[in-house]
Design an enzyme around this catalytic site. Structure first.
Site, PDB file in Angstrom:
ATOM      1  N   GLN A 171      11.957  15.551  10.366  1.00 43.57           N
ATOM      2  CA  GLN A 171      10.895  14.638  10.803  1.00 43.57           C
ATOM      3  C   GLN A 171       9.652  15.404  11.227  1.00 43.57           C
ATOM      4  O   GLN A 171       8.529  14.955  10.998  1.00 43.57           O
ATOM      5  CB  GLN A 171      11.380  13.717  11.927  1.00 43.57           C
ATOM      6  CG  GLN A 171      12.395  12.696  11.454  1.00 43.57           C
ATOM      7  CD  GLN A 171      11.984  12.017  10.161  1.00 43.57           C
ATOM      8  OE1 GLN A 171      11.026  11.255  10.122  1.00 43.57           O
ATOM      9  NE2 GLN A 171      12.675  12.299   9.067  1.00 43.57           N
ATOM     10  N   GLN A 230     -10.797   0.558   1.664  1.00 43.83           N
ATOM     11  CA  GLN A 230     -11.264  -0.264   0.539  1.00 43.83           C
ATOM     12  C   GLN A 230     -10.094  -0.952  -0.168  1.00 43.83           C
ATOM     13  O   GLN A 230     -10.222  -2.093  -0.631  1.00 43.83           O
ATOM     14  CB  GLN A 230     -12.127   0.548  -0.442  1.00 43.83           C
ATOM     15  CG  GLN A 230     -11.477   1.772  -1.056  1.00 43.83           C
ATOM     16  CD  GLN A 230     -11.625   3.032  -0.206  1.00 43.83           C
ATOM     17  OE1 GLN A 230     -11.788   2.959   1.020  1.00 43.83           O
ATOM     18  NE2 GLN A 230     -11.562   4.188  -0.839  1.00 43.83           N
ATOM     19  N   ASN A 243      -3.016   6.181   6.387  1.00 49.70           N
ATOM     20  CA  ASN A 243      -3.686   6.994   7.409  1.00 49.70           C
ATOM     21  C   ASN A 243      -4.414   6.088   8.408  1.00 49.70           C
ATOM     22  O   ASN A 243      -4.282   4.864   8.366  1.00 49.70           O
ATOM     23  CB  ASN A 243      -4.638   8.007   6.753  1.00 49.70           C
ATOM     24  CG  ASN A 243      -5.765   7.312   5.974  1.00 49.70           C
ATOM     25  OD1 ASN A 243      -6.024   6.120   6.160  1.00 49.70           O
ATOM     26  ND2 ASN A 243      -6.412   8.051   5.099  1.00 49.70           N
ATOM     27  N   HIS A 282      -0.931 -39.625  21.372  1.00 53.15           N
ATOM     28  CA  HIS A 282       0.427 -39.213  21.014  1.00 53.15           C
ATOM     29  C   HIS A 282       1.419 -40.333  21.370  1.00 53.15           C
ATOM     30  O   HIS A 282       2.301 -40.680  20.593  1.00 53.15           O
ATOM     31  CB  HIS A 282       0.835 -37.940  21.775  1.00 53.15           C
ATOM     32  CG  HIS A 282       0.225 -36.682  21.243  1.00 53.15           C
ATOM     33  ND1 HIS A 282      -1.131 -36.443  21.258  1.00 53.15           N
ATOM     34  CD2 HIS A 282       0.786 -35.566  20.686  1.00 53.15           C
ATOM     35  CE1 HIS A 282      -1.369 -35.254  20.734  1.00 53.15           C
ATOM     36  NE2 HIS A 282      -0.217 -34.694  20.376  1.00 53.15           N
ATOM     37  N   TYR A 290       0.846  -1.189   0.000  1.00 47.24           N
ATOM     38  CA  TYR A 290       0.000   0.000   0.000  1.00 47.24           C
ATOM     39  C   TYR A 290       0.884   1.242   0.000  1.00 47.24           C
ATOM     40  O   TYR A 290       1.820   1.337   0.797  1.00 47.24           O
ATOM     41  CB  TYR A 290      -0.904   0.018   1.235  1.00 47.24           C
ATOM     42  CG  TYR A 290      -1.857   1.188   1.207  1.00 47.24           C
ATOM     43  CD1 TYR A 290      -3.072   1.085   0.536  1.00 47.24           C
ATOM     44  CD2 TYR A 290      -1.545   2.403   1.803  1.00 47.24           C
ATOM     45  CE1 TYR A 290      -3.952   2.157   0.475  1.00 47.24           C
ATOM     46  CE2 TYR A 290      -2.406   3.488   1.740  1.00 47.24           C
ATOM     47  CZ  TYR A 290      -3.609   3.354   1.076  1.00 47.24           C
ATOM     48  OH  TYR A 290      -4.471   4.425   1.003  1.00 47.24           O
ATOM     49  N   HIS A 341       6.722  16.043   8.753  1.00 45.36           N
ATOM     50  CA  HIS A 341       5.842  14.960   8.274  1.00 45.36           C
ATOM     51  C   HIS A 341       4.399  15.142   8.712  1.00 45.36           C
ATOM     52  O   HIS A 341       3.465  14.904   7.950  1.00 45.36           O
ATOM     53  CB  HIS A 341       6.328  13.603   8.799  1.00 45.36           C
ATOM     54  CG  HIS A 341       7.362  12.956   7.935  1.00 45.36           C
ATOM     55  ND1 HIS A 341       7.103  12.565   6.647  1.00 45.36           N
ATOM     56  CD2 HIS A 341       8.655  12.610   8.178  1.00 45.36           C
ATOM     57  CE1 HIS A 341       8.196  12.011   6.124  1.00 45.36           C
ATOM     58  NE2 HIS A 341       9.157  12.039   7.023  1.00 45.36           N
ATOM     59  N   SER A 390       5.791   9.872  12.635  1.00 47.23           N
ATOM     60  CA  SER A 390       7.252   9.738  12.626  1.00 47.23           C
ATOM     61  C   SER A 390       7.897  10.324  13.884  1.00 47.23           C
ATOM     62  O   SER A 390       7.302  11.157  14.566  1.00 47.23           O
ATOM     63  CB  SER A 390       7.805  10.452  11.388  1.00 47.23           C
ATOM     64  OG  SER A 390       9.156  10.149  11.220  1.00 47.23           O
ATOM     65  N   GLU A 450      11.912   5.776  16.633  1.00 53.94           N
ATOM     66  CA  GLU A 450      11.941   5.243  15.270  1.00 53.94           C
ATOM     67  C   GLU A 450      13.304   5.526  14.631  1.00 53.94           C
ATOM     68  O   GLU A 450      13.951   4.629  14.111  1.00 53.94           O
ATOM     69  CB  GLU A 450      10.823   5.908  14.465  1.00 53.94           C
ATOM     70  CG  GLU A 450      10.705   5.426  13.041  1.00 53.94           C
ATOM     71  CD  GLU A 450       9.769   6.304  12.212  1.00 53.94           C
ATOM     72  OE1 GLU A 450       9.465   7.441  12.642  1.00 53.94           O
ATOM     73  OE2 GLU A 450       9.350   5.849  11.131  1.00 53.94           O
ATOM     74  N   HIS A 451      13.702   6.808  14.656  1.00 54.42           N
ATOM     75  CA  HIS A 451      15.015   7.213  14.137  1.00 54.42           C
ATOM     76  C   HIS A 451      15.855   7.750  15.281  1.00 54.42           C
ATOM     77  O   HIS A 451      15.378   8.566  16.061  1.00 54.42           O
ATOM     78  CB  HIS A 451      14.886   8.355  13.117  1.00 54.42           C
ATOM     79  CG  HIS A 451      13.984   8.067  11.973  1.00 54.42           C
ATOM     80  ND1 HIS A 451      12.672   8.505  11.933  1.00 54.42           N
ATOM     81  CD2 HIS A 451      14.188   7.389  10.818  1.00 54.42           C
ATOM     82  CE1 HIS A 451      12.116   8.110  10.787  1.00 54.42           C
ATOM     83  NE2 HIS A 451      13.012   7.434  10.091  1.00 54.42           N
ATOM     84  N   GLU A 471       1.438 -35.575  29.878  1.00 59.40           N
ATOM     85  CA  GLU A 471       0.477 -34.530  29.485  1.00 59.40           C
ATOM     86  C   GLU A 471      -0.917 -35.107  29.233  1.00 59.40           C
ATOM     87  O   GLU A 471      -1.797 -34.399  28.750  1.00 59.40           O
ATOM     88  CB  GLU A 471       1.001 -33.794  28.247  1.00 59.40           C
ATOM     89  CG  GLU A 471       2.328 -33.088  28.518  1.00 59.40           C
ATOM     90  CD  GLU A 471       2.716 -32.058  27.467  1.00 59.40           C
ATOM     91  OE1 GLU A 471       2.060 -32.007  26.409  1.00 59.40           O
ATOM     92  OE2 GLU A 471       3.666 -31.300  27.736  1.00 59.40           O
ATOM     93  N   ASP A 501      15.978   7.778   4.565  1.00 56.54           N
ATOM     94  CA  ASP A 501      14.628   7.802   3.988  1.00 56.54           C
ATOM     95  C   ASP A 501      14.637   7.457   2.510  1.00 56.54           C
ATOM     96  O   ASP A 501      13.685   6.882   1.987  1.00 56.54           O
ATOM     97  CB  ASP A 501      14.013   9.205   4.133  1.00 56.54           C
ATOM     98  CG  ASP A 501      13.521   9.475   5.532  1.00 56.54           C
ATOM     99  OD1 ASP A 501      13.320   8.497   6.281  1.00 56.54           O
ATOM    100  OD2 ASP A 501      13.327  10.656   5.874  1.00 56.54           O
TER     101      ASP A 501
END
Lengths: 426, 426
Positions: free
Chosen positions: A251, A183, A206, A412, A121, A254, A229, A319-320, A407, A353
């Site tokens: 950053q 969708q 999003n 088994h 995506y 963003h 971010s 993250e960074h 068990e 990036d």
């Protein structure tokens, strides 16, 4: 930007939006519609949300040809070089199947197999993200995934951005579809007449995309749920305040919810960075977004020493992370939790990036404590391989049967005892 | 057991229980109670659901000592040998951090770091599962996780099964707690006064446990959501029908919703297995459970040739696959989707449940298409490492800036251009 001595990490936490319950019910209804109506739902929802009546869901070869005309040749070369760098890095992540044997004839192993199909995506909206195409597609391609599908919301003219199409074509994607939001996730998870379903969906999006991915998890696999971010910089008095300010803002631009944090041992540096951020902010095209991010989720923390600084960084699990200290490489062993670690003054975060080669899909919101950058392993799976010889089973059947009976699992026990030729239960 | 020529895989599908909406709201309320009330909630919910008033949540050294007295020495030795085998297998999965360099001074790498803390859930109820302890704990230990916590529901006397305690002690767990169901998952995710929260929760459980794990996913990491067990056997005329029947029943005895499928090219074998299953079923202690599983989710499919058989197996993507054909190893390359692959007549599935060394926590319900057995990678995470030299940034800054501007991210472009000493924006 404010300098703080009292460290309050809670103020940096950004949960999922308050509206998510209402949005979740909308996402569920969209997913159901796609499941039931297939292509028809995609056409209808694209008209509703993206404001365009599509003729075809799939991008045509003609559209790809046009995209190359829109992008100048120099830019195409840059995209190609970035793609090569990204491939070079990810090839290192590829794993081999392996086995080992025991003297008794046992063979045990682990078989690595690429996933059959993956959907990437790519978000649309105000900005186009060809780099996300490269980052999502390349590890899948290196893993050996046969079918890689790209999906992204069209603009008002029913087109995808030229940069996205060029990046998709350069990274070898054969199927590109126009659809966005929940969708698009539904189409990838359940399939429609035009879009065959896939085994895994990756890529940021999003809130609707994130909620939809969480809903279809289990039917298909997903990568992480990406949050806004973040960047944290660990710096001492040797660092360049202008570099740090620029990287923090890269950053911050963003998203108004992006976080930008400096942790430093130097009060002088702290003051210089605070000033630089304010100064550099003024001329930025996205200064409203970056400014809001810095005000709400920006912080400069003063610490007594680098050890305390690293402790704080590990708490944040950013993250960074940029390390701009006298000997950044020496600190690497102490850094436990960070998605990507940029060492030294020249390793500006945008290097990662776009271009260096490592992946820019990274764990956010502290999930670097337990999550990894998107990587080749995410597009393969393992199967255990077990081969017991006659000797191995005869030597061990009684032990295995005893364990099974401990068990309470008699069938088994009997299954392994069958190999001893025992027939007392028949 | 029925022999079917028309292959209908849909009839093998077992969704999540219909009641799950009601159970989900109960799970949410339990999780909230644990989050708000901590230990008090655990004591209250353990009394409510497990019927016992606990004095302490944590298992004492004295209880562990007693457990060894309850288990005979031979059984302790078997558990130790299984633990060694499991460790031997998982050590092979351990990955190294790596880096590579470019001539321009760039260093790119991937740092592997163990998770800080992990919680292993071990189901209780009618049966005790010491093997689950070994399978959950060992890969975490091999990965290098410092804090491994075990949690399991107590019996009516407030105790955990001796086998579970011995296995936990043998695999080196230092913290063991008494709590089950959604409340145990809540304690691991949010922490209480007694139980510090962890970064990842693994281990199978009932529907409440599965729903709770899904709810806390994001706050902590989880392993897969386990469904009922499955076995598929691919066999030709050379296979032993009595072995196949015994192995099918070994999985069928787990749960009335377990699936047991034979795919074979031999009609004679099909008939013999059908008969053998019915015969062996009669003397099994858990024949009611196994019988229901075989009736509802058991099938014998006849195929024209092994190629069709393998195609069908890949469609099913079984948790456990046994291959009992003339040359099983030759078929390995064609098997794409299976959690664990058992080759040849002596590799009875329970061999893998208890003893061989591979993990028995495996992807179910067709998720072997994209998921892996529990493994050492699940207890580590990766961080990208990026170091650009002055040469590297000077050579590439303009290209990176161009890419950033293509995406409309000016602050990204300026951050790299800062390293060129350009000041036009200041």
């Amino acid at each position: 930007m404010k300098i703080e001595r009292a460290i309050d990490l809670k103020s940096l936490q950004r949960g999922i939006d308050q509206d998510s319950e209402a949005q979740l019910s909308s996402v569920k209804s969209i997913l159901n519609q796609v499941k039931e109506q297939g292509d028809a739902a995609l056409f209808e929802l694209t008209e509703k949300f993206d404001g365009v009546q599509l003729k075809e869901l799939q991008v045509s070869p003609e559209e790809i040809r046009q995209a190359y005309e829109e992008i100048d040749d120099e830019m195409v070369e840059i995209i190609k070089e970035a793609a090569r760098n990204i491939e070079e890095y990810h090839v290192q992540q590829k794993k081999q199947s392996w086995f080992f044997t025991r003297q008794d004839g046992t063979l045990l192993g682990q078989k690595i197999t690429p996933l059959d199909s993956v959907g990437v995506y790519v978000p649309g909206g105000t900005a186009a993200y060809p780099s996300s195409v490269l980052m999502g597609v390349t590890p899948a391609k290196v893993a050996g995934v046969e079918r890689i599908v790209l999906i992204s919301p069209p603009d008002k003219n029913g087109k995808l951005p030229a940069g996205v199409l060029v990046a998709a074509n350069e990274s070898g994607v054969a199927e590109i579809y126009k659809s966005g939001g929940a969708q698009a996730i539904g189409a990838l998870a359940y399939g429609t007449e035009t879009i065959q379903n896939v085994d895994k969906i990756v890529g940021p999006g999003n809130l609707y995309v994130a909620l939809a991915k969480r809903e279809v998890f289990g039917t298909v696999d997903i990568d992480m749920i990406a949050g806004p971010s973040e960047i944290a910089v660990l710096a001492d008095q040797t660092a360049n305040p202008s570099y740090i300010a620029a990287d923090l803002l890269s950053q911050a631009e963003h998203d108004p919810r992006s976080a930008a944090v400096l942790v430093t041992t130097s009060e002088v540096l702290a003051e210089q960075v605070a000033e630089e951020v304010d100064k550099q902010l003024q001329t930025l095209p996205r200064r409203e977004i970056a400014g809001e991010a810095v005000r709400n989720y920006g912080a400069i923390y003063l610490v007594d020493n680098l050890k305390d600084g690293i402790h704080l960084i590990n708490e944040i699990a950013p993250e960074h992370l940029e390390v701009m200290t006298e000997s950044p490489m020496e600190l690497l062993g102490q850094i436990k939790h960070a998605g990507a670690i940029f060492l030294g003054p020249n390793s500006s975060e945008p290097v990662g990036d776009y271009f260096a080669g490592s992946n820019h899909v990274l764990p956010t919101s502290g999930t670097a404590r337990f999550s990894s950058p998107l990587n080749v392993d995410d597009f393969t799976k393992k199967s255990s391989v077990i081969m017991y010889s006659e000797t191995a089973i005869k030597d061990n059947a009684k032990k295995i049967a005893a364990f099974a009976r401990l068990e309470g699992l008699e069938a088994h026990a009997r299954a392994v005892e069958k190999r001893l030729g025992e027939t007392e239960h028949e």
